[in-house]
Design an enzyme around this catalytic site. Structure first.
Site, PDB file in Angstrom:
ATOM      1  N   GLU A  94       9.245   9.023 -16.799  1.00 29.57           N
ATOM      2  CA  GLU A  94       7.850   9.418 -17.033  1.00 29.57           C
ATOM      3  C   GLU A  94       7.426   9.114 -18.472  1.00 29.57           C
ATOM      4  O   GLU A  94       6.305   8.661 -18.724  1.00 29.57           O
ATOM      5  CB  GLU A  94       7.665  10.907 -16.727  1.00 29.57           C
ATOM      6  CG  GLU A  94       7.782  11.202 -15.242  1.00 29.57           C
ATOM      7  CD  GLU A  94       7.782  12.696 -14.925  1.00 29.57           C
ATOM      8  OE1 GLU A  94       7.500  13.510 -15.823  1.00 29.57           O
ATOM      9  OE2 GLU A  94       8.076  13.032 -13.772  1.00 29.57           O
TER      10      GLU A  94
ATOM     11  N   LYS B 183      15.170  22.417 -10.651  1.00 26.85           N
ATOM     12  CA  LYS B 183      14.575  21.138 -11.051  1.00 26.85           C
ATOM     13  C   LYS B 183      15.520  20.205 -11.789  1.00 26.85           C
ATOM     14  O   LYS B 183      16.297  20.631 -12.636  1.00 26.85           O
ATOM     15  CB  LYS B 183      13.384  21.405 -11.980  1.00 26.85           C
ATOM     16  CG  LYS B 183      12.182  21.900 -11.242  1.00 26.85           C
ATOM     17  CD  LYS B 183      11.395  20.745 -10.698  1.00 26.85           C
ATOM     18  CE  LYS B 183       9.970  21.179 -10.458  1.00 26.85           C
ATOM     19  NZ  LYS B 183       9.115  20.059 -10.254  1.00 26.85           N
TER      20      LYS B 183
ATOM     21  N   SER C 103      14.046  22.221 -15.937  1.00 25.41           N
ATOM     22  CA  SER C 103      12.818  22.976 -16.168  1.00 25.41           C
ATOM     23  C   SER C 103      13.188  24.321 -16.784  1.00 25.41           C
ATOM     24  O   SER C 103      14.221  24.896 -16.457  1.00 25.41           O
ATOM     25  CB  SER C 103      12.102  23.183 -14.834  1.00 25.41           C
ATOM     26  OG  SER C 103      11.266  24.318 -14.900  1.00 25.41           O
TER      27      SER C 103
ATOM     28  N   HIS D 147       0.826  -1.221   0.000  1.00 23.62           N
ATOM     29  CA  HIS D 147       0.000   0.000   0.000  1.00 23.62           C
ATOM     30  C   HIS D 147       0.858   1.269   0.000  1.00 23.62           C
ATOM     31  O   HIS D 147       0.454   2.282   0.556  1.00 23.62           O
ATOM     32  CB  HIS D 147      -0.947   0.035   1.213  1.00 23.62           C
ATOM     33  CG  HIS D 147      -1.651  -1.255   1.459  1.00 23.62           C
ATOM     34  ND1 HIS D 147      -2.843  -1.586   0.851  1.00 23.62           N
ATOM     35  CD2 HIS D 147      -1.320  -2.316   2.234  1.00 23.62           C
ATOM     36  CE1 HIS D 147      -3.217  -2.799   1.245  1.00 23.62           C
ATOM     37  NE2 HIS D 147      -2.307  -3.265   2.089  1.00 23.62           N
TER      38      HIS D 147
END
Ligand code: ARG
Length: 466
Positions: free
Chosen positions: A290, A283, A277, A156
């Site tokens: 992704e 960043k 970024s 979980h």
């Protein structure tokens, strides 16, 4: 507009219809396979006395000349042809004259395209398998290095019990290993030659289908001519296998994205595999992970698309089947690209062992072991569970770990606790005691690593006959 038919037509094809129908923009991808198939067909026709030796030699010279000229950039595959089959045949006739018109004797584009697609897919199965093997080598290396790198195991997405990085990586090793075994199954099931099925009902020429099959490295010919031209099961199976590979990659990527976050910091993705970024200078984004996660949907899309295309088709060939190509090619290229990128990302990724270990300590991953300690001293498991539950609550209040409490504090919860509790709940002990086959204990893990190493060494080898 160069097309192979037209005899029975009195009007030109509408331009839009021609474009809608044409497939050269994508079936050019199996140009090499189309030539290979034609060569085998011609060699067989000559063996059977359907073509003379001279005719065979002339056609073969023409076909190999076309292949060479395309490979060396002297001849372009252009949209003026309807499909790759027309391109080859028209160029052949242009080169060798009327004898070129005999190439298509005893053959239809239906069995021809069925063959080309099968040859193409069969080769790609091997390429994908090779990339999986590379990835497994990298994973095995991580496993070998990290049998004592402790980290929390999750259920979980909550810390559950301590494991090791070797063990966690080993879970993915199993997944990709199954993926390879799926590819192997698919390879052997698809390795039958549809050439000679004709349009759907075979031909009246005395073709030797066993011979063509063996020339092209197939196990044998397919056994029903209608099925031969109408079957795309192997495409669907391959897309299903690719989808499963992508699903595995995507799950791993999801974990890497979480692990790479500021909140976890379990890993640091190498600069070469991260991006920045345009607005936020701080960043370093896990874009590759992704993108792989994102592209998974694209591969699933191809699977669902071909399944849906096939579901209502009456026997035998229908033009709908032309739709099997673009998405399949895209899915294969996508999955291969993802495998390459993923392997590089994981190989160069830094695992922050200290952070992983601290996280396992802080998360009560040893609570089950604390309960087991009480059980070992005669407390029924249910009671032990309740005692440790209260103990955990007490620790949460104080923001500490079980092993941070004094023996006195521990004994307030159960008089059974003794000094040896500290050793019993240490991370090292908790993991080391997990020695069941397939468990994270380093000793158990090393046995598995030896099995996996042997598996990678004695690989299934397919003779690439073409
Ligand atoms: N481009 C077609 C395909 O991809 C080739 C077969 C054409 N056969 C035909 N009967 N029109 O399926």
């Amino acid at each position: 507009m160069a097309q192979l038919w037209g005899g029975r037509f009195t009007k030109e094809t509408d331009r839009l219809v021609y474009q809608f129908n044409a497939s050269i923009s994508f079936d050019r991808k199996f140009f090499a396979q189309d030539i290979e198939g034609s060569i085998a067909h011609v060699v067989m026709l000559a063996k059977q006395g359907i073509l003379t030796k001279d005719e065979k030699d002339t056609i073969l010279k023409g076909l190999t000349g076309i292949r060479r000229d395309v490979d060396e950039g002297r001849l372009q595959i252009t949209d003026e042809y309807e499909d790759i089959h027309s391109f080859v045949e028209a160029n052949l006739i242009e080169r060798v004259g009327d004898v070129g018109k005999k190439l298509h004797t005893g053959r239809s584009r239906n069995d021809q395209v069925a063959l080309d697609m099968r040859l193409y897919t069969r080769l790609e199965v091997l390429y994908v398998d090779e990339l999986l093997r590379e990835l497994l080598r990298t994973l095995l290396h991580i496993m070998e290095e990290n049998t004592e790198t402790f980290m929390p195991g999750f259920t979980h997405l909550q810390k559950a019990q301590p494991v090791t990085l070797a063990h966690h990586t080993g879970a993915y090793f199993e997944m990709f290993k199954r993926d390879r075994s799926r590819l192997k199954d698919i390879y052997f099931r698809m390795n039958y030659c549809p050439l000679g099925a004709g349009a759907l009902a075979g031909t009246t020429y005395p073709l030797d289908r066993n011979y063509t099959a063996s020339l092209l490295g197939f196990e044998g010919p397919t056994l029903n001519s209608m099925d031969s031209v109408a079957d795309r099961d192997y495409v669907i199976e391959f897309l299903a296998a690719l989808s499963t590979i992508m699903m595995h990659l995507s799950r791993f990527c999801e974990e890497i994205i979480i692990w790479n976050s500021d909140e976890y910091r379990f890993v640091e993705i190498d600069d070469a595999y991260s991006t920045g970024s345009s607005i936020m200078p701080q960043k370093k984004n896990p874009d590759i992970a992704e993108l792989i996660r994102g592209k998974t949907g694209r591969v699933y899309g191809a699977l669902v698309s071909v399944l849906t295309t096939m579901k209502g088709l009456p026997l035998a060939y229908n033009k709908d089947m032309q739709e099997d190509k673009e998405l399949t090619f895209d899915a294969i290229d996508t999955a291969k690209g993802c495998l390459v990128l993923f392997e590089g990302m994981v190989r160069t990724m830094k695992f922050r062992k200290d952070v992983m270990e601290k996280s396992a300590i802080r998360g009560f991953a040893n609570a089950t072991d604390a309960a087991d300690y009480l059980v070992g001293r005669g407390v029924p498991f249910r009671d032990a569970h309740a005692v440790i539950g209260k103990l955990v609550l007490y620790c949460i209040d104080r923001q500490c770990a079980i092993e941070d409490l004094s023996l006195e504090e521990l004994q307030n919860f159960s008089p059974v606790f003794e000094e040896d509790i500290y050793d019993a709940v240490s991370l090292k002990t908790c993991v080391e005691k997990r020695l069941t086959l397939g468990a994270p204990g380093p000793e158990a893990m090393r046995k598995i690593i030896a099995i996996e190493r042997e598996y990678l060494e004695k690989d299934w080898q397919i003779e690439r006959s073409i």
